[in-house]
Design a protein around this motif. Structure first.
Motif, mmCIF file in Angstrom:
data_model
loop_
_atom_site.group_PDB
_atom_site.id
_atom_site.type_symbol
_atom_site.label_atom_id
_atom_site.label_comp_id
_atom_site.label_asym_id
_atom_site.label_seq_id
_atom_site.Cartn_x
_atom_site.Cartn_y
_atom_site.Cartn_z
ATOM 1 N N ARG A 175 -48.925 43.229 -72.130
ATOM 2 C CA ARG A 175 -48.390 42.738 -73.400
ATOM 3 C C ARG A 175 -47.432 41.556 -73.236
ATOM 4 O O ARG A 175 -47.544 40.549 -73.940
ATOM 5 C CB ARG A 175 -47.637 43.870 -74.134
ATOM 6 C CG ARG A 175 -48.543 44.954 -74.704
ATOM 7 C CD ARG A 175 -47.740 45.915 -75.581
ATOM 8 N NE ARG A 175 -46.984 45.186 -76.587
ATOM 9 C CZ ARG A 175 -47.496 44.704 -77.711
ATOM 10 N NH1 ARG A 175 -48.757 44.911 -77.997
ATOM 11 N NH2 ARG A 175 -46.743 44.027 -78.554
ATOM 12 N N CYS A 192 -53.600 51.308 -90.993
ATOM 13 C CA CYS A 192 -52.654 50.320 -90.450
ATOM 14 C C CYS A 192 -53.236 49.681 -89.196
ATOM 15 O O CYS A 192 -52.971 48.531 -88.892
ATOM 16 C CB CYS A 192 -51.282 50.929 -90.202
ATOM 17 S SG CYS A 192 -50.984 51.604 -88.562
ATOM 18 N N TYR A 203 -52.794 50.239 -85.999
ATOM 19 C CA TYR A 203 -51.989 50.084 -84.786
ATOM 20 C C TYR A 203 -52.492 50.960 -83.638
ATOM 21 O O TYR A 203 -52.495 50.548 -82.496
ATOM 22 C CB TYR A 203 -50.525 50.392 -85.106
ATOM 23 C CG TYR A 203 -49.573 49.984 -84.017
ATOM 24 C CD1 TYR A 203 -49.179 48.662 -83.873
ATOM 25 C CD2 TYR A 203 -49.055 50.922 -83.125
ATOM 26 C CE1 TYR A 203 -48.296 48.280 -82.877
ATOM 27 C CE2 TYR A 203 -48.176 50.551 -82.116
ATOM 28 C CZ TYR A 203 -47.795 49.227 -82.005
ATOM 29 O OH TYR A 203 -46.924 48.850 -81.008
ATOM 30 N N PHE A 206 -49.709 42.360 -85.260
ATOM 31 C CA PHE A 206 -48.594 43.084 -85.865
ATOM 32 C C PHE A 206 -47.294 42.367 -85.489
ATOM 33 O O PHE A 206 -47.302 41.465 -84.648
ATOM 34 C CB PHE A 206 -48.590 44.529 -85.362
ATOM 35 C CG PHE A 206 -49.838 45.293 -85.747
ATOM 36 C CD1 PHE A 206 -49.887 46.011 -86.929
ATOM 37 C CD2 PHE A 206 -50.971 45.256 -84.942
ATOM 38 C CE1 PHE A 206 -51.050 46.690 -87.300
ATOM 39 C CE2 PHE A 206 -52.129 45.920 -85.309
ATOM 40 C CZ PHE A 206 -52.169 46.646 -86.488
ATOM 41 N N ILE A 229 -44.964 43.274 -83.642
ATOM 42 C CA ILE A 229 -44.670 43.457 -82.219
ATOM 43 C C ILE A 229 -45.550 42.564 -81.345
ATOM 44 O O ILE A 229 -45.287 42.399 -80.163
ATOM 45 C CB ILE A 229 -44.844 44.951 -81.855
ATOM 46 C CG1 ILE A 229 -44.029 45.356 -80.625
ATOM 47 C CG2 ILE A 229 -46.311 45.311 -81.704
ATOM 48 C CD1 ILE A 229 -43.961 46.858 -80.402
ATOM 49 N N ASP A 230 -46.592 41.981 -81.942
ATOM 50 C CA ASP A 230 -47.502 41.100 -81.194
ATOM 51 C C ASP A 230 -47.119 39.629 -81.317
ATOM 52 O O ASP A 230 -47.814 38.757 -80.786
ATOM 53 C CB ASP A 230 -48.948 41.284 -81.687
ATOM 54 C CG ASP A 230 -49.423 42.717 -81.534
ATOM 55 O OD1 ASP A 230 -48.975 43.387 -80.572
ATOM 56 O OD2 ASP A 230 -50.220 43.176 -82.367
ATOM 57 N N ARG A 239 -45.848 36.289 -80.451
ATOM 58 C CA ARG A 239 -45.591 35.634 -79.156
ATOM 59 C C ARG A 239 -45.298 34.159 -79.426
ATOM 60 O O ARG A 239 -46.086 33.475 -80.063
ATOM 61 C CB ARG A 239 -46.814 35.754 -78.228
ATOM 62 C CG ARG A 239 -47.111 37.188 -77.756
ATOM 63 C CD ARG A 239 -46.029 37.695 -76.802
ATOM 64 N NE ARG A 239 -46.221 39.074 -76.394
ATOM 65 C CZ ARG A 239 -45.725 40.139 -77.038
ATOM 66 N NH1 ARG A 239 -45.008 39.970 -78.140
ATOM 67 N NH2 ARG A 239 -45.920 41.350 -76.574
ATOM 68 N N GLU A 284 -46.170 51.878 -84.948
ATOM 69 C CA GLU A 284 -45.522 50.684 -84.375
ATOM 70 C C GLU A 284 -44.017 50.859 -84.503
ATOM 71 O O GLU A 284 -43.500 50.922 -85.622
ATOM 72 C CB GLU A 284 -45.948 49.420 -85.140
ATOM 73 C CG GLU A 284 -45.315 48.143 -84.600
ATOM 74 C CD GLU A 284 -45.494 46.930 -85.539
ATOM 75 O OE1 GLU A 284 -45.940 47.117 -86.680
ATOM 76 O OE2 GLU A 284 -45.167 45.809 -85.113
ATOM 77 N N PRO A 285 -43.309 50.952 -83.386
ATOM 78 C CA PRO A 285 -41.854 51.107 -83.499
ATOM 79 C C PRO A 285 -41.239 49.899 -84.209
ATOM 80 O O PRO A 285 -41.824 48.811 -84.240
ATOM 81 C CB PRO A 285 -41.385 51.173 -82.044
ATOM 82 C CG PRO A 285 -42.599 51.409 -81.229
ATOM 83 C CD PRO A 285 -43.761 50.861 -81.993
ATOM 84 N N GLY A 294 -47.690 48.165 -88.500
ATOM 85 C CA GLY A 294 -48.268 49.346 -87.864
ATOM 86 C C GLY A 294 -47.680 50.590 -88.482
ATOM 87 O O GLY A 294 -46.996 51.380 -87.844
ATOM 88 N N GLN A 343 -37.697 38.626 -79.132
ATOM 89 C CA GLN A 343 -38.300 39.783 -79.805
ATOM 90 C C GLN A 343 -37.505 41.031 -79.461
ATOM 91 O O GLN A 343 -37.334 41.359 -78.291
ATOM 92 C CB GLN A 343 -39.753 39.964 -79.348
ATOM 93 C CG GLN A 343 -40.411 41.188 -79.969
ATOM 94 C CD GLN A 343 -41.910 41.178 -79.756
ATOM 95 O OE1 GLN A 343 -42.427 41.616 -78.736
ATOM 96 N NE2 GLN A 343 -42.619 40.617 -80.725
#
Lengths: 154, 746
Positions: free
Chosen positions: A27, A97, A99, B242, B244-245, B247, B370-371, B418, B446
């Motif tokens: 990631r 969603c 995810y 999302f 969190i993705d 970049r 997704e946190p 998410g 982030q």
């Protein structure tokens, strides 16, 4: 020290401590964000990838311990050329969603590699480590059956 | 970067880009639109705040955020239906923060009525009141309101854009607009000549849109049918992005630790061990929290564990029992509301059989997959924040305040979520990312919550107590007197979001109890608010999530006390009050083959809740398998009025049921020493594939108004399961989670 990994057919040299989990290498270093962070303790399955043909929780595999080639959701198929299982996910309109779905698909793909005609009980057993808070389970089950049928047609 | 990101960035850097756009369309002439927040680049035309046209085609700027509920797909269908473009050709992007994107339906829900009894007049008053949403920056995704909000508005927007494009072509050809047709993004003249929307867009933007008449539903091509979700390929191939993705070039990764004694301050910390760890860039003091910035998220998390932090105590009683004692004491205070008070609830009717029960439900976490996270970049003048969120204007205001800059210099980039379930209406993730970015100007960062940080720093569904008293006579309910005590979600969250301290009766606190379509002659519901500082927030279905369990378990108890079949008993209560509700109950009876009798080892329960404009009845079947109880089947009937997309509605009903059952079976947040005791999914589990029941759903369309679908599946699931367990075991479930008293398949 640099570690060499083959991911989705491409070799990457990663300069990170060997105890960094594969999840974060994918990631944050390589930029393959299709593999998701959900819990970090192998309790949700969102980070599932394949090492060789085995589905593993990438949050639990240290960089130094990766023993074979890695396949992530991005390596399974692309939006233009989806794998059979991904097409089955689309056909059954599984995602909400979305995810957790990368992990669900990778887990299901490994199941189908091992057993191309899984029963509901086989699916229960293989998929119970993958959490989905939207509750897409009924469609996940249907999509696995769809993919199984499609794979046998080929 | 998204195109909208580019638009916003460019407009900021250059000041004013030469653009065409910002035209008011038909639907907006009356309502005086808020300014169009879109600032297209050259080659792009914003026909209105919702439709952007460029050489690639049509883009819908969706003012409601996608968290899995399918809103982007159905809003695109609403636009495509009138605009005459193929649904698969419509791209959808989240809009920027902009007043034009207010939620017209949500405030209408704030009217004091019960909903199911709303007259057409009140309904239109609700619509008018909804326009106030714009005034309070209510660009909010929640309250199962998106379709109520967009149903007319988006079709009018699409129709107005279509007619304007036709007018542009008509002017070029010297023809009347009526002589032209539209099809798949093309205007067609009588002589067969064709113009794409892309080539007409700039001309169209200068034309005042005419009034439009919406197409009759019989002509619909997309609405009313199951359409492929526009996000499903991305979400099946790992390419959906999302928060969190996110970049960005040169981006750093950070981990957060805030006081586990929620809301308590930070006395100080020692980061010397963390600062020297590999990959660590810096440790940042965020006032009441610490962030570690590193080369990747994991290194940041590891280093954070090495920071020694001295926390202040919690600003609330530190143990769960003490919190519930405080909640129980609220019953001794004056009620905040008595939103239903029919007949005489004080007096026990002559010859009636009285019964009382007390119910308790725990605090609950949202636990989105997704946190929480947000990415921010402060370039010294402006701030960009990328995050999945349900309310971009509230986020924008808060970030501006924290960064000490003007609101217009904050750009909120809403991403796919998410999971939301109410959690992403909160402002904490964007706030902490802003505080961090202001200390790292020029570097994008982030900030990601670990699962443990997310679980232990939620804005929880409040723990609640229900005290119910009722009576039955001659097989019927003659009295229901319910009292509900809990912290007020609205009291806390409106203050956090908008600085508003609401006064007066709290409707949300008693929803799912006061507004049920049952004809009980003596019927009172009172709400009691508990003043505690435990952070509480909206959790899928909000007040309904606890009140439905209280109310529908008690209705079941009344039915049994009356010696009646619990499904017949409910149908009789709803008859003559609300026909769509009766219809749902009749439907689950038929679907499940309900007889009121179950064989040994099988139990069935029914429950019903009217919420967010939609009546939903559910039957749950449980089965004893060698001492372990499995939830085997569930039947759902809902009446949404007009089913805009049956596949999405079905998915939402199933999702709502599974979310509710997960909480009913396993969900519980407890406190010790002021800290939440649950850390991760092993402590806070949910249903998984193997213990999720087989579900059948039927969608009815007799409701005169469009109902919501994202939340209404959740409330009845919990009492339906409890009632089924009573049928199976003879033991009445009066508190949750049920796994504490029943051996449920985990």
């Amino acid at each position: 020290m640099s570690t060499s990994l083959k991911i989705n057919g491409k070799t990457h040299d990663v300069d990170l401590p060997e105890d960094v989990p594969l999840l974060w290498v994918l990631r944050d270093e390589i930029g393959l964000t299709g593999t998701k962070y959900g819990c970090g303790v192998a309790a949700c399955g969102a980070c599932t990838v394949h090492i060789g043909e085995t589905a593993v929780r990438s949050c639990q595999v240290a960089l130094g311990d990766v023993w074979d080639d890695v396949t992530t959701i991005e390596g399974l198929g692309t939006p233009e050329t989806m794998a059979v299982i991904q097409a089955a996910w689309v056909e059954n309109q599984v995602a909400q969603c979305g995810y957790c779905q990368s992990g669900q698909i990778m887990q299901a793909a490994a199941l189908l590699t091992e057993n191309d005609s899984p029963s509901d009980e086989d699916i229960d057993l293989a998929m119970q480590g993958n959490l989905c808070r939207c509750g897409t389970y009924p469609r996940i089950r249907a999509a696995i059956h769809t993919a199984s049928a499609k794979m046998k047609e080929v | 970067m998204s195109r909208i990101g580019k638009i916003a960035r460019r407009s900021f850097l250059i000041g004013s880009v030469a653009i065409v756009g910002g035209v008011a369309f038909g639907a907006y002439k009356i309502n005086q639109p808020a300014p169009n927040p879109l600032k297209p680049e050259s080659g792009q035309t914003a026909l209105n705040p919702f439709i952007l046209i460029d050489a690639q085609g049509v883009t819908l700027i969706a003012p409601r955020a996608e968290m899995g509920q399918g809103v982007h797909t159905t809003w695109a269908a609403l636009i495509a239906e009138e605009l005459d473009v193929a649904l698969e050709d419509v791209r959808v992007l989240h809009g920027p923060a902009g007043k034009a994107y207010y939620n017209s339906a949500m405030l209408g829900e704030a009217l004091p009525g019960k909903g199911y009894d709303t007259s057409a007049f009140l309904h239109s008053v609700g619509g008018a009141l909804g326009r106030i949403g714009r005034l309070v920056d209510l660009q909010l995704t929640g309250g199962s309101s998106s379709m109520k909000d967009g149903f007319v508005r988006m079709r009018e927007t699409g129709a107005a854009a279509r007619e304007t494009l036709k007018q542009a072509a008509a002017t070029r050809l010297g023809l009347s607009r009526d002589e032209l047709k539209t099809e798949n993004g093309i205007v067609i003249a009588p002589d067969g000549s064709r113009f794409t929307y892309s080539e007409l867009a700039e001309d169209a933007a200068g034309i005042t849109p005419p009034d439009v008449t919406l197409r009759d539903p019989s002509e619909w091509r997309y609405l009313g049918k199951s359409t492929p979700r526009i996000d499903v390929v991305g979400k099946s191939t790992g390419t959906a992005q999302f928060g969190i993705d996110t970049r960005l070039p040169g981006m750093k990764f950070a981990a957060l630790r805030a006081n586990p004694r929620l809301g308590g301050g930070m006395k100080g910390f020692d980061a010397s061990a963390a600062e020297t760890m590999p990959g660590v860039e810096k440790v940042v003091d965020l006032g009441d929290a610490v962030a570690v910035v590193a080369k990747n998220t994991w290194l940041a998390q590891q280093a954070l564990d090495m920071v020694e932090i001295d926390w202040e105590d919690a600003p609330y009683p530190p143990e769960t029992d003490q919190l519930f004692d405080a909640i129980a004491r609220s019953f001794d205070e004056k009620p905040n509301s008595a939103m239903r008070d029919d007949g005489d609830a004080e007096t026990l009717p002559d010859g009636a059989n009285e019964l009382t029960a007390e119910y308790r439900v725990p605090y609950l976490a949202h636990a989105t997959m997704e946190p929480m996270n947000a990415t921010a970049l402060h370039d010294g003048i402006a701030l960009d924040v990328w995050c999945g969120n349900q309310d971009p204007i509230f986020q924008q205001k808060k970030c501006a305040e924290l960064a000490g800059i003007e609101q217009e210099n904050v750009r909120i980039h809403t991403t796919l979520m998410g999971g939301g379930f109410g959690r992403r209406a909160e402002l904490d993730f964007a706030s902490y990312a802003t505080l961090l970015a202001t200390q790292m100007k020029g570097t994008p960062v982030q900030l990601t919550w670990s699962r443990e940080e997310d679980m232990r720093h939620d804005f929880y569904r409040p723990g609640a107590i229900g005290r119910f008293r009722g009576a039955v006579k001659d097989g019927r309910a003659v009295l229901l007197d319910g009292q509900i005590a809990a912290q007020s979600v609205m009291g806390q969250s409106l203050k956090r979001y908008a600085g508003i301290s609401p006064m007066g009766p709290d409707k949300v606190h008693v929803e799912g109890a006061f507004n049920q379509p049952y004809g009980i002659p003596n019927y009172r519901i009172r709400g009691y608010l508990t003043d505690l500082a435990v952070p509480v927030g909206s959790w899928r279905s909000v007040g309904n999530s606890h009140n439905a369990f209280f109310h529908e378990t008690f209705i079941d108890e009344l039915a049994h006390a009356a010696g009646r079949d619990p499904l017949d008993f409910r149908i009789e209560l709803a008859q003559g009050v609300h026909a769509p509700s009766v219809g749902c109950l009749e439907a689950v009876r038929e679907m499940s083959g309900w007889t009121g009798k179950t064989p040994d080892g099988v139990g069935r329960g029914v429950a019903f809740t009217y919420s967010f404009g939609t009546p939903v009845a559910e039957v749950i079947e449980v089965v004893d398998e060698d001492g372990t109880i499995r939830i085997r089947k569930a039947w759902i009937a809902c009446d949404v009025g007009t089913a805009l997309d049956p596949s999405i509605i079905k998915a939402q009903m199933e999702s709502g049921l599974i979310y509710g059952l997960s909480a009913a079976c396993f969900g519980e947040i407890t406190f010790a020493g002021g800290e939440v005791e649950q850390f991760n999914f092993p402590d806070y589990d949910a249903l998984r594939l193997h213990n999720t029941p087989e579900i059948e759903t039927r969608i009815l369309e007799t409701n005169p108004y469009l109902g919501g679908v994202g939340e209404p599946g959740t409330p009845p699931s919990m009492p339906a399961l409890g009632n089924a367990l009573f049928d199976l075991t003879g033991k009445r479930a009066r508190s949750l989670p049920l796994s504490k008293e029943f051996d449920l398949l985990a």
